[in-house]
Design a protein around this motif. Structure first.
Motif, short mmCIF file in Angstrom:
data_model
loop_
_atom_site.label_atom_id
_atom_site.label_comp_id
_atom_site.label_asym_id
_atom_site.label_seq_id
_atom_site.Cartn_x
_atom_site.Cartn_y
_atom_site.Cartn_z
N SER A 44 42.11 39.11 30.22
CA SER A 44 41.63 40.49 30.57
C SER A 44 40.88 40.73 31.69
O SER A 44 41.46 41.81 32.33
CB SER A 44 41.01 40.72 29.14
OG SER A 44 40.52 42.26 29.45
N PHE A 45 40.02 39.82 31.99
CA PHE A 45 39.21 39.93 33.34
C PHE A 45 40.29 39.99 34.49
O PHE A 45 40.10 40.65 35.51
CB PHE A 45 38.10 38.79 33.26
CG PHE A 45 37.28 39.23 34.43
CD1 PHE A 45 36.16 40.17 34.37
CD2 PHE A 45 37.39 38.14 35.53
CE1 PHE A 45 35.28 40.13 35.44
CE2 PHE A 45 36.38 38.34 36.80
CZ PHE A 45 35.56 39.38 36.65
N LYS A 46 41.10 38.99 34.64
CA LYS A 46 42.08 38.68 35.58
C LYS A 46 42.78 39.96 36.14
O LYS A 46 43.22 40.40 37.00
CB LYS A 46 42.82 37.53 35.47
CG LYS A 46 42.36 36.12 35.98
CD LYS A 46 43.44 35.08 35.87
CE LYS A 46 42.87 33.96 36.78
NZ LYS A 46 43.99 33.10 36.56
N ASN A 47 43.33 40.52 34.85
CA ASN A 47 44.15 41.89 34.94
C ASN A 47 43.31 42.94 35.46
O ASN A 47 43.86 43.79 36.14
CB ASN A 47 44.72 42.14 33.43
CG ASN A 47 46.01 41.29 33.05
OD1 ASN A 47 46.65 40.93 34.07
ND2 ASN A 47 46.02 40.91 31.87
N GLN A 48 41.92 43.23 35.17
CA GLN A 48 41.30 44.05 35.57
C GLN A 48 41.09 43.90 37.20
O GLN A 48 41.16 44.89 37.79
CB GLN A 48 39.68 44.10 34.93
CG GLN A 48 39.86 44.66 33.76
CD GLN A 48 38.42 44.62 33.02
OE1 GLN A 48 37.54 43.94 33.15
NE2 GLN A 48 38.16 45.61 31.99
N LEU A 49 40.92 42.65 37.40
CA LEU A 49 40.68 42.36 39.07
C LEU A 49 41.75 42.75 39.85
O LEU A 49 41.74 43.29 40.91
CB LEU A 49 40.46 40.90 39.10
CG LEU A 49 38.99 40.51 38.98
CD1 LEU A 49 38.76 38.91 39.33
CD2 LEU A 49 38.14 41.24 39.84
N LYS A 50 42.95 42.43 39.18
CA LYS A 50 44.09 42.87 39.61
C LYS A 50 44.33 44.09 40.31
O LYS A 50 44.99 44.69 41.21
CB LYS A 50 45.43 42.45 39.16
CG LYS A 50 45.48 40.74 38.94
CD LYS A 50 46.76 40.45 38.11
CE LYS A 50 46.74 38.92 37.96
NZ LYS A 50 47.69 38.46 36.97
N GLY A 51 43.69 45.21 39.51
CA GLY A 51 43.80 46.36 39.81
C GLY A 51 42.71 46.86 40.43
O GLY A 51 42.67 48.27 40.98
N MET A 52 41.91 46.06 41.23
CA MET A 52 40.65 46.47 41.79
C MET A 52 41.15 46.79 43.39
O MET A 52 41.86 46.00 44.02
CB MET A 52 39.46 45.49 41.96
CG MET A 52 38.92 45.77 40.42
SD MET A 52 37.38 44.46 40.45
CE MET A 52 36.38 45.31 41.49
N GLN A 71 47.23 40.14 44.07
CA GLN A 71 47.78 41.27 43.84
C GLN A 71 49.21 41.38 44.28
O GLN A 71 50.08 41.86 43.52
CB GLN A 71 47.03 42.47 44.35
CG GLN A 71 45.74 42.95 43.57
CD GLN A 71 44.81 43.61 44.34
OE1 GLN A 71 44.93 43.69 45.74
NE2 GLN A 71 43.66 44.04 43.76
#
Length: 77
Positions: A44-52, A71
């Motif tokens: 979940s954390f990795k997925n959030q980072l990918k959108g930053m 990304q």
């Protein structure tokens, strides 16, 4: 995401551990459930980072190269 039942079981085992202790099989079950939980948190954390995207006060994109690469690789899949 971890099922509600598994999260409840993690909590049951934690409470039992504090109150009376766990059997060997319960300790192993607890370890496995914790690993599953941590795996989900990391994903979940990795997925959030990918959108930053990181922007400095001057409006310049200062997103770290490692994140940009991650990304970029995600867009390929």
């Amino acid at each position: 995401m971890l099922s509600k039942e598994k999260i409840n079981r993690i909590n049951e085992l934690a409470n039992k551990s504090k109150q009376e202790g766990l059997t060997k099989s319960e300790k192993e079950e607890q370890k496995e459930l914790r690993q599953q939980y941590l795996g989900n948190v990391r994903k979940s954390f990795k997925n959030q980072l990918k959108g930053m995207k990181v922007i400095d006060p001057n409006g310049k994109d200062v997103t770290p190269e490692k994140l940009k690469q991650m990304q970029k690789n995600e867009k390929k899949h």
